[in-house]
Every structure is written in structure tokens, then in C-alpha cells.
Design a protein around this motif. Structure first.
Motif, mmCIF file in Angstrom:
data_model
loop_
_atom_site.group_PDB
_atom_site.id
_atom_site.type_symbol
_atom_site.label_atom_id
_atom_site.label_comp_id
_atom_site.label_asym_id
_atom_site.label_seq_id
_atom_site.Cartn_x
_atom_site.Cartn_y
_atom_site.Cartn_z
ATOM 1 N N ASP A 307 54.662 18.145 -25.986
ATOM 2 C CA ASP A 307 53.483 17.950 -26.842
ATOM 3 C C ASP A 307 53.900 17.253 -28.145
ATOM 4 O O ASP A 307 53.223 16.316 -28.593
ATOM 5 C CB ASP A 307 52.845 19.295 -27.187
ATOM 6 N N TYR A 308 55.006 17.730 -28.732
ATOM 7 C CA TYR A 308 55.478 17.138 -29.979
ATOM 8 C C TYR A 308 55.915 15.685 -29.756
ATOM 9 O O TYR A 308 55.593 14.797 -30.557
ATOM 10 C CB TYR A 308 56.650 17.942 -30.540
ATOM 11 N N ILE A 309 56.648 15.450 -28.658
ATOM 12 C CA ILE A 309 57.119 14.091 -28.363
ATOM 13 C C ILE A 309 55.937 13.149 -28.191
ATOM 14 O O ILE A 309 55.933 12.025 -28.714
ATOM 15 C CB ILE A 309 57.999 14.091 -27.094
ATOM 16 N N SER A 310 54.908 13.600 -27.491
ATOM 17 C CA SER A 310 53.720 12.779 -27.260
ATOM 18 C C SER A 310 53.036 12.425 -28.582
ATOM 19 O O SER A 310 52.637 11.275 -28.800
ATOM 20 C CB SER A 310 52.745 13.531 -26.347
ATOM 21 N N GLN A 311 52.918 13.404 -29.477
ATOM 22 C CA GLN A 311 52.298 13.156 -30.784
ATOM 23 C C GLN A 311 53.150 12.211 -31.629
ATOM 24 O O GLN A 311 52.622 11.335 -32.312
ATOM 25 C CB GLN A 311 52.111 14.487 -31.514
ATOM 26 N N ARG A 312 54.464 12.398 -31.577
ATOM 27 C CA ARG A 312 55.368 11.559 -32.374
ATOM 28 C C ARG A 312 55.308 10.102 -31.922
ATOM 29 O O ARG A 312 55.402 9.178 -32.734
ATOM 30 C CB ARG A 312 56.790 12.094 -32.271
ATOM 31 N N LEU A 313 55.155 9.900 -30.616
ATOM 32 C CA LEU A 313 55.087 8.551 -30.072
ATOM 33 C C LEU A 313 53.697 7.925 -30.227
ATOM 34 O O LEU A 313 53.538 6.719 -30.054
ATOM 35 C CB LEU A 313 55.485 8.557 -28.593
ATOM 36 N N GLY A 314 52.703 8.743 -30.523
ATOM 37 C CA GLY A 314 51.350 8.216 -30.697
ATOM 38 C C GLY A 314 50.643 7.923 -29.394
ATOM 39 O O GLY A 314 49.794 7.029 -29.322
#
Length: 349
Positions: A307-314
Motif C-alpha cells: 500500500d505504501y509503495i503504491s502511494q509513493r509511486l503515485g
């Protein structure tokens, strides 16, 4: 009524474009009589409910161009519209004088296969998707008897992946060099890409007001094909935390006259990156490959959630992240292989 005549091994159908029997006609040939009858019936029924069959006599290439410039122009973002404009000459070259009335899935498939002979599967798919959308629009307006576009498949050759993620070892070597011995602001931009996973356009869209104490704000994106600076998706608008050392280097880059921190420099970032990687003896990748490297490195940690990776990548959703970035770093895969074998061996104990 429609006329069906046999000419050699083909069955030719002629349909008047008006239910009053004027001189305007649309025609099409078939390999068998059943298909000819079906097409004749579909057009007669369309004519009887008021559809102007004369519009089916226009060429698909002209229809596609008009559709792009009148419909899609107001439907999509400027960058997407430019992509549609790029496909117009491709469609003109493939379909030439082919009339809408003669289109079917086999004919369109043959044109796509022809294009695929000299283009990658990815490029061919992008062209096909736009053609499919135009065909669906034509069907919705009664210019086609069926919405057959979805039956056409891409069979282009799969090109070698260029956006290759660097290994953890190579990432460390590159990152250490960029922090300690960087030579210009381009190399600081490379470091920022490696540190944040931001897209090239997003980094080029950075302004001083988008810089905080420990993070950058992604608010704009600069493209080589459009003046539109709007972000790719709503989720692309985000805040990305960065290391203190990287932030200090970023602050040394002077703002340009246009208000942005980095100079687009002719959008030659991948070529310049290739020279840098070659000088350091590292594997070749594109500038976008730095984004893949960042994502793969985060995936290699069991402590960081998807979830965090997805948000960080936009990314617009987690599925997008999973589809594109679930390839593990080489070192991580080797460890996973070893762990899997140990686990399987435990069955014998």
C-alpha cells in the motif's frame, strides 16, 4: 431490397443507401452466401430505422481523422490527444481508401498484423486500442452493423524490456557515487529519481515551493510532446519523503528562469544516464528504469507494505503496482529460492 450476385467464387452484395431506392449504393463481397445474406439484412434493417447508410461509404481513414479532431479533442487530456494525432497517419497508411461499409474483424486484423510486422507488441497494442475505440464509436452511431473491434488481437513481436531495474549492489554503487562525487545537476536529478521513484516529467515539474524539509511535493509533470503540466492521475499528486543528504544536494540546484528547478535539456535524460552507467561499469537501463529500481528495492524489504509503495509511486490503485513491479531484485530472488528450498526440505524431516 439488397441485391446478392455471385462473381466467380465471391458473393457480392449491393445495398441502396436510401429506403426509397436512390442511386447511391454500398457494396461488399463475401466468400459464402450466408455471410452475404447476413450483411444485407443488417444493412436493410439499419436503413429502415433511419440510419444514413451513405455515411458508411466514407473511408475509415477519413472518419478516424475527423473523429479524433472533433470528438477525442474534447474528451481527453492534451498529451493523450497528441497520441491520437500521431496515430492518424498510421491509420491512413494502413487503411487508405478502405470504406467503413467493407470493414469487419478479419480485414482490420489483417491491417493490424501488417503493422505488427515492423513494430513491437506494445506499440501495436496502443494503435489497436485507438482503432477499437473509433470502431465502437462508429458502431454506436450506426455506421457498423456490429461492434467487432474487441475481436481484433495484437500479435506484434515482444520487444526486449529496456526499463530494467538495477540490482541492489548496482543501486548502492550508483547512489554512493551520486552523493559523494556527483559532477552536475543532471546527476543530482538521477539521484532524486533513484531516491523517490518519481517519473521524469514529475521531477522536471519541481518548483522551489514544492520542496519541504524532508520531502518533495509532486504537483506538475513536464512532457516533451505537450504544454499540459497536469499529472497522470489524481493519485500522482503526492508527497514523497527523501533522505537528508539527498535533500541538501537538491537545495544546491538553482531555480531556472521558467520557475522550475531542473532544465529539460532536450529530454535526453536516458541517453545521458546511459553514458553515466557505462562510465561506472553498471548495467544499462533507461531513466524510467530508475523508477523500477526504486520500486524493486522497496519490494525487497519485508517491512514495507505494498500500500505504501503504491502511494509513493503515485499509482491509481494497488493492482497497477502489483502488475508492474512484482519482479524481485536479483539478490532477493536468490534468497527467496534458498528459503523455498529449505522450506520444502523440511517436509523430509
Amino acid at each position: 431490397m439488397a441485391q446478392i450476385t455471385k462473381r466467380g467464387k465471391k458473393w457480392r452484395v449491393t445495398v441502396s443507401t436510401s429506403k426509397y431506392g436512390d442511386n447511391a449504393r454500398i457494396t461488399k463481397s463475401f466468400d459464402n452466401k450466408e455471410d452475404a445474406k447476413k450483411w444485407a439484412l443488417e444493412n436493410e434493417l439499419a436503413k429502415n430505422i433511419g440510419i444514413d447508410l451513405s455515411k458508411r461509404n466514407q473511408t475509415f481513414s477519413n472518419y478516424f481523422e475527423n473523429w479524433v479532431k472533433t470528438v477525442k479533442k474534447n474528451d481527453v487530456r492534451e498529451t493523450t490527444y497528441q497520441n491520437y494525432l500521431h496515430v492518424i497517419p498510421i491509420v491512413k497508411n494502413l487503411f487508405r481508401d478502405t470504406k467503413i461499409s467493407t470493414l469487419d474483424d478479419l480485414l482490420v486484423q489483417s491491417k493490424i498484423d501488417e503493422y505488427a510486422e515492423n513494430h513491437s507488441r506494445k506499440t501495436t497494442t496502443e494503435v489497436l486500442l485507438k482503432i477499437r475505440t473509433a470502431l465502437s464509436y462508429a458502431y454506436g452511431h450506426g455506421l457498423l452493423a456490429t461492434d467487432f473491434g474487441k475481436l481484433v488481437k495484437t500479435r506484434g513481436k515482444v520487444s526486449e524490456k529496456k526499463n530494467i531495474a538495477l540490482s541492489i549492489t548496482e543501486m548502492k554503487i550508483l547512489r554512493q557515487y551520486l552523493i559523494r562525487a556527483h559532477k552536475n545537476e543532471f546527476e543530482i536529478m538521477v539521484l532524486l529519481a533513484l531516491e523517490t521513484g518519481a517519473r521524469r516529467g514529475e521531477l522536471l515539474g519541481l518548483r522551489p515551493e514544492y520542496i519541504e524539509d524532508n520531502a518533495i511535493l509532486i504537483r506538475e509533470s513536464i512532457s516533451p510532446t505537450s504544454k499540459d503540466t497536469e499529472l497522470k492521475t489524481k493519485k500522482s499528486r503526492r508527497k514523497i519523503t527523501i533522505n537528508h543528504d539527498v535533500m541538501e544536494l537538491l537545495k544546491t540546484v538553482p531555480c531556472k528562469e521558467n520557475g522550475y528547478i531542473f532544465d529539460p535539456d532536450g529530454f535526453q535524460q536516458s541517453a545521458k544516464l546511459s553514458q553515466l552507467l557505462n562510465r561506472l561499469g553498471l548495467s544499462k537501463t533507461t531513466f524510467h528504469g530508475l523508477r523500477d529500481t526504486h520500486a524493486s528495492f522497496l519490494f525487497s524489504s519485508d517491512k514495507i507494505s505494498i500500500d505504501y509503495i503504491s502511494q509513493r509511486l503515485g499509482h491509481s490503485n494497488i493492482q497497477t503496482t502489483m502488475n508492474y513491479y512484482l519482479t524481485l531484485m536479483p539478490e532477493k530472488k536468490h534468497q527467496q529460492d534458498a528459503d523455498a528450498l529449505d522450506f520444502l526440505n523440511s517436509l523430509s524431516e
